[in-house]
Enzyme design. Structure first.
Site, mmCIF file in Angstrom:
data_model
loop_
_atom_site.group_PDB
_atom_site.id
_atom_site.type_symbol
_atom_site.label_atom_id
_atom_site.label_comp_id
_atom_site.label_asym_id
_atom_site.label_seq_id
_atom_site.Cartn_x
_atom_site.Cartn_y
_atom_site.Cartn_z
ATOM 1 C CG HIS A 138 -1.775 1.154 1.269
ATOM 2 N ND1 HIS A 138 -2.619 1.452 0.432
ATOM 3 C CD2 HIS A 138 -1.682 2.039 2.242
ATOM 4 C CE1 HIS A 138 -3.235 2.884 0.832
ATOM 5 N NE2 HIS A 138 -2.584 3.001 1.753
ATOM 6 N N GLY A 153 2.822 5.371 4.343
ATOM 7 C CA GLY A 153 2.038 6.077 5.486
ATOM 8 C C GLY A 153 0.625 5.228 5.539
ATOM 9 C CD GLU A 154 -1.048 3.472 9.673
ATOM 10 O OE1 GLU A 154 -2.127 3.069 9.285
ATOM 11 O OE2 GLU A 154 -0.058 2.673 9.955
ATOM 12 C CB SER A 155 -5.680 4.881 5.066
ATOM 13 O OG SER A 155 -5.478 3.624 4.360
ATOM 14 C CB ILE A 157 -0.728 9.867 6.098
ATOM 15 C CG1 ILE A 157 0.144 10.727 6.982
ATOM 16 C CG2 ILE A 157 -0.329 9.285 4.954
ATOM 17 C CD1 ILE A 157 -0.258 10.950 8.379
ATOM 18 C CE LYS A 159 -0.476 5.634 1.384
ATOM 19 N NZ LYS A 159 -1.338 6.212 2.530
ATOM 20 C CB SER A 160 -3.858 10.205 -2.787
ATOM 21 O OG SER A 160 -3.976 8.763 -3.101
ATOM 22 C CG ASP A 177 -4.843 2.268 -2.822
ATOM 23 O OD1 ASP A 177 -4.875 2.619 -1.695
ATOM 24 O OD2 ASP A 177 -5.756 1.176 -3.008
ATOM 25 C CD GLU A 202 -9.787 6.221 -2.759
ATOM 26 O OE1 GLU A 202 -10.825 6.445 -1.844
ATOM 27 O OE2 GLU A 202 -9.095 5.456 -2.806
ATOM 28 N NE ARG A 243 15.732 20.320 14.295
ATOM 29 C CZ ARG A 243 15.550 21.588 15.218
ATOM 30 N NH1 ARG A 243 15.466 21.398 16.612
ATOM 31 N NH2 ARG A 243 15.458 22.577 14.785
#
Length: 305
Positions: A138, A153-155, A157, A159-160, A177, A202, A243
């Site tokens: 994913h 990353g988590e849904s 977050i 990304k798309s 996705d 999406e 950093r």
């Protein structure tokens, strides 16, 4: 184990079918090839029959000199082995004894107009890709300045949305996705989208977008090497984030390590620009310059003085 059917090989490489196997079809499981000159000379020790068999000009010239009875006997023995197929290059003539033996043992006999070396190179590259170990994860994959950046990353977050902003800024979408990752060679990973969702993205609140139609053919590509992984995560005040960039982090897919960056997400951060800079900085490191190391050297030098 990954495998490729001979029918798929015929279609993808545009091969001429001389004899078609009807009931005795054997899939291809290795990208290695064998040139059966020694076998037609009668030597079968260590015969790699599981490979695609290639007859070029040298093998064909040798076979042309054999008497009919000898060739018939040797061709019969050759096709008795469970070979996936025999491919004759350069559009060379195929003697009837070979054709009859292929029919008798129900083996594929194919032909191409390409020269042997050129065809073998193309065949090996094709089989390497088709037979490569593969996983699906994913994430999003974007070509940023020629660097394949895999966003994880988590849904929800972002990304798309980040990938879409990168496309708007002139970069190219590879997958949204779901990313299919193949291991090419010993240390290279290649990513692509499943064919059914290729070039689609999406966006929550909008739905499915066709990036190729909206932004043109220059905004997408079918596959890309995976050079850098960027993990997006919610900003954690209690977590330490690098950093300076002195510490290298890696993530492993299919036993191949890929450089990884963890980028914390919170309102106000322009993730697309950060990803762009990360890609450019990665390319700079590949070229031998590391800004963090250079600054560290200057600081140590000044402290030493």
């Amino acid at each position: 184990m990954e495998k490729v059917s001979v029918e798929t090989l015929i279609k993808d490489l545009n091969l001429e079918v001389i004899v078609k196997a009807e009931n005795n079809k054997i899939d291809i499981t290795t990208s290695d090839v064998n040139r059966p000159g020694l076998q037609f000379a009668g030597f079968y020790e260590h015969f790699a029959y599981e490979r695609v068999q290639i007859m070029g000009k040298v093998e064909t010239t040798f076979v042309e000199q054999l008497p009919d009875e000898v060739l018939a006997e040797r061709a019969d023995k050759f096709f008795a082995y469970p070979i996936p197929c025999l491919i004759v290059t350069r559009d060379l003539n195929i003697r009837q004894e070979i054709i009859e033996a292929a029919k008798k043992h129900d083996r594929y006999l194919l032909r191409t107009k390409e020269a042997s070396t050129k065809f073998i190179n193309r065949l090996i590259n094709y089989l390497d890709e088709k037979l490569a170990p593969q996983i699906t994860i994913h994430g999003n994959l974007v070509d940023v300045y020629g660097i394949g950046v895999l966003l994880l990353g988590e849904s929800g977050i972002g990304k798309s949305e980040t990938a879409l902003e990168l496309v708007k800024r002139g970069h190219r979408l590879v997958a949204d996705d779901a990313v299919e990752i193949r291991k090419i060679g010993e240390d290279k990973l290649q990513g692509s989208a499943p064919e059914i969702i290729r070039h689609f993205i999406e966006i929550r609140g909008i739905g499915i977008l066709d990036v190729k139609t909206l932004y043109g053919v220059g905004s997408v590509r079918n596959s890309m090497s995976i050079d850098l992984v960027i993990q997006l995560e919610e900003w954690d005040e209690d977590k330490y984030y690098d950093r300076l960039g002195l510490e290298d982090e890696y993530i492993k897919f299919l036993d191949v390590e890929v450089p990884k960056l963890t980028i914390p997400v919170r309102p106000g951060r322009n993730l697309a620009i950060i990803v762009e800079v990360a890609a450019m900085n990665h390319r700079q490191k590949q070229m031998g310059y590391n800004a963090a190391h250079e600054l560290n050297k200057k600081l140590l030098k000044q402290i030493g003085n």
